[in-house]
Scaffold this active site. Structure first.
Site, PDB file in Angstrom:
ATOM      1  N   GLY A 242      35.551 -14.021  16.820  1.00 17.81           N
ATOM      2  CA  GLY A 242      35.531 -13.807  15.375  1.00 17.81           C
ATOM      3  C   GLY A 242      34.832 -14.933  14.637  1.00 17.81           C
ATOM      4  O   GLY A 242      34.110 -14.707  13.667  1.00 17.81           O
ATOM      5  N   GLU A 259      39.550  -8.704  12.800  1.00 16.36           N
ATOM      6  CA  GLU A 259      40.921  -8.481  13.277  1.00 16.36           C
ATOM      7  C   GLU A 259      41.025  -9.207  14.600  1.00 16.36           C
ATOM      8  O   GLU A 259      40.626  -8.679  15.637  1.00 16.36           O
ATOM      9  CB  GLU A 259      41.162  -6.964  13.399  1.00 16.36           C
ATOM     10  CG  GLU A 259      42.610  -6.590  13.287  1.00 16.36           C
ATOM     11  CD  GLU A 259      43.230  -6.394  14.631  1.00 16.36           C
ATOM     12  OE1 GLU A 259      43.871  -7.355  15.093  1.00 16.36           O
ATOM     13  OE2 GLU A 259      43.072  -5.310  15.208  1.00 16.36           O
ATOM     14  N   CYS A 293      47.195  -7.162  20.338  1.00 20.00           N
ATOM     15  CA  CYS A 293      47.097  -8.328  19.462  1.00 20.00           C
ATOM     16  C   CYS A 293      48.428  -8.533  18.748  1.00 20.00           C
ATOM     17  O   CYS A 293      48.707  -9.616  18.248  1.00 20.00           O
ATOM     18  CB  CYS A 293      45.940  -8.190  18.494  1.00 20.00           C
ATOM     19  SG  CYS A 293      45.989  -6.678  17.584  1.00 20.00           S
TER      20      CYS A 293
HETATM   21  C1  UN1 Z   1      45.586  -4.160  18.678  1.00 17.58           C
HETATM   22  O1  UN1 Z   1      46.288  -4.633  19.563  1.00 17.58           O
HETATM   23  O2  UN1 Z   1      44.393  -4.556  18.525  1.00 17.58           O
HETATM   24  O3  UN1 Z   1      50.540  -2.304  15.872  1.00 17.58           O
HETATM   25  C2  UN1 Z   1      46.022  -3.067  17.771  1.00 17.58           C
HETATM   26  C3  UN1 Z   1      50.189  -2.038  17.039  1.00 17.58           C
HETATM   27  C4  UN1 Z   1      49.166  -0.961  17.227  1.00 17.58           C
HETATM   28  C5  UN1 Z   1      47.785  -1.479  17.084  1.00 17.58           C
HETATM   29  C6  UN1 Z   1      47.458  -2.696  17.898  1.00 17.58           C
HETATM   30  N1  UN1 Z   1      49.407   0.072  16.247  1.00 17.58           N
HETATM   31  O4  UN1 Z   1      50.668  -2.600  18.006  1.00 17.58           O
END
Ligand code: UN1
Length: 512
Positions: A242, A259, A293
């Site tokens: 990023g 993100e 994430c």
């Molecule tokens: C991600 O890990 O990039 O909130 C997205 C969550 C999922 C999206 C994760 N709806 O864990």
């Protein structure tokens, strides 16, 4: 079996698919099943020339697409939602096969795509601008939202379908086109996804609204980020990636939607419903084998209940240990990591934690499985307790694997400062039955959680699409998916109309 799936999803007909790519060919990458380490199929990498054609086509498509009324664009997106509903099972299976998340989560990911498409359909009749009172008589002032242009979307391996959809479905109703650069670890899911959406777009005479470009970072990625034809680059991945993307886009004064990594924690207060907390922690930390994430990476537990809570958690993990396996098999809870490098990263983090004085309470090693899974990239979900004094530098980093670090606290202030004491700021949670503790965590002064997502009695992962998704600090500040995230895909125009016919200046200036 996997060939049937690829045939059913029409991947085999894609010119990029290279079935018998077992001979060494530098222009072909092999997509691997991370559960076995065996190739699923080859994919031909696209070069700079293909990239340029693709962006030119996207730009030409944009000029036509923006002329389609937004609700009519929404109707086309509605058909895409239907098409993804139709292919939910096989596409979810392919996600599971190529990415390694368990089948239920693979299907859940496609459901997330369907959800955001449905959401975008409704939004296509809104995209509201505001009206403001003008200080001048006979004047009207308002703002309107206009299509932005082709959007460059870069996605990671861990959500190979849904994160594209967050961007693509909103971009589409906003009147933008999309050029998608997926992770090279999950090219087959991206081809299947693209072909499903393409069929709908082609039916309506807009075949180039979504484009897929599969290529190496130094051939496609770098070009895309620096390309002024993309007013917006939306990128999902590591903080390191990023930073690199942000720098290049800033240099050309473009817009970025980032993100990036998380280092998400759950505070477990002494009055928490522990049963509820254990279940949420296990899903948050172990689900998707720790490769979201939003994965729960840190627990900050009140010292009064720490030992009891941790031993419940360890028991939960011991049960999960028996459920590591083929992600596509019913009953499996933990699939493999993405590749051998991810396993190395997992082992290195554990070694560092031990060296920093922490103790491994459960897990801590590769998971060895029988048969063809023996060559898969499996690891044991791991709990590590920080040494007294909570000093554990490795816990500052996001290791994309199922490692959970345990810290303890005495006062809520101390817990919140530990919680916020990392560079990333994506998702967060507190488990408590106390309204005071909960309100302290969510304080409107901003002195509570510093993350983009803050939950009470819910884990850190598994957000719904209706809210804005993203985080602060090194997570990059971007917001995708629900709420008013659509604004990132449009440009704002402030308009003032003089219908009174008199020459009048703002700020009371007279210029006779
Ligand atoms: C991600 O890990 O990039 O909130 C997205 C969550 C999922 C999206 C994760 N709806 O864990």
């Amino acid at each position: 079996m996997s060939l049937d799936l690829l045939r059913h999803l029409d991947v085999l007909h894609d010119p990029r698919f290279a079935a018998s790519a077992t001979q060494p060919d530098p222009s072909v990458i092999l997509s691997e099943n991370p559960a076995t380490g065996k190739p699923l199929g080859g994919v031909r990498l696209q070069d700079a020339d293909a990239y340029d054609k693709c962006v030119a086509a996207s730009h030409a498509a944009f000029l036509r697409w923006r002329e389609v009324p937004a609700p009519a664009r929404g109707q086309i997106v509605r058909e895409m939602a239907d098409e993804f509903r139709k292919f939910k099972e096989p596409l979810g299976e392919l996600v599971s096969l190529e990415m390694g998340k368990i089948r239920a989560e693979g299907l859940g990911e496609v459901q997330e795509t369907i959800d955001i498409a449905d959401y975008a359909v409704g939004l296509s009749r809104q995209l509201p601008g505001q009206v403001f009172p003008s200080e001048r008589a006979g004047h009207r002032m308002f703002e309107q939202w206009l299509p932005l242009g082709p959007v460059g979307v870069i996605t990671a391996f861990n959500f190979p379908n849904a994160v594209w959809a967050w961007n693509a479905m909103l971009a589409a109703i906003c009147g933008d086109t999309v050029v998608w650069k997926p992770s090279l670890l999950t090219p087959l899911v991206s081809i299947a996804t693209q072909r499903i959406a393409d069929r709908v777009l082609t039916r309506h005479g807009h075949p180039d609204v979504f484009q897929l470009i599969i290529g190496a970072d130094d051939v496609v990625g770098h070009r895309m980020v620096a390309d002024r034809r993309f007013p917006l680059i939306s990128a999902t991945g590591s903080c390191r990636m990023g930073r690199a993307v942000g720098r290049v886009v800033a240099d050309r004064l473009g817009r970025c939607l980032l993100e990036l990594g998380g280092n998400n924690a759950i505070i477990v207060n002494d009055d928490a419903d522990q049963e509820l907390a254990v279940r949420a922690v296990v899903f948050g930390a172990v689900g998707t084998a720790g490769q979201r994430c939003t994965t729960t990476r840190r627990i900050i537990v009140h010292e009064k209940i720490a030992d009891g809570f941790v031993s419940r958690l360890v028991k939960g993990y011991q049960q999960v240990m028996a459920k590591i396996g083929d992600p596509r098999k019913e009953g499996t809870l933990v699939g493999p990591l993405a590749n051998a490098r991810a396993v190395e990263g997992f082992l290195a983090a554990i070694a560092a934690a031990k060296q920093q004085g922490a103790s491994v309470l459960v897990g801590g090693d590769r998971a060895s499985l029988p048969g063809e899974l023996a060559s898969g990239h499996f690891v044991q979900p791991t709990i590590i307790r920080a040494p007294a004094g909570n000093k554990l530098p490795i816990a500052q980093e996001e290791t994309f694997a199922p490692i959970l670090y345990i810290f303890t606290f005495k006062t809520l202030d101390e817990a919140i400062s530990l919680h916020n004491g990392v560079d990333q700021g994506l998702s967060s949670a507190i488990f408590t039955e106390s309204i005071r503790a909960s309100e302290r965590f969510l304080s409107v002064t901003g002195s509570g959680s510093d993350c983009g997502i803050a939950n009470v009695n819910i884990g850190t992962s598994g957000a719904e699409i209706g809210g804005a998704f993203g985080g602060e600090k090194d997570t990059g500040g971007g917001r995708e998916s629900g709420s008013d995230s659509w604004k990132a895909y449009m440009r704002r125009q402030t308009c003032t109309i003089n219908y009174g016919g008199r020459f009048e200046l703002a700020q009371g200036i007279r210029f006779e």
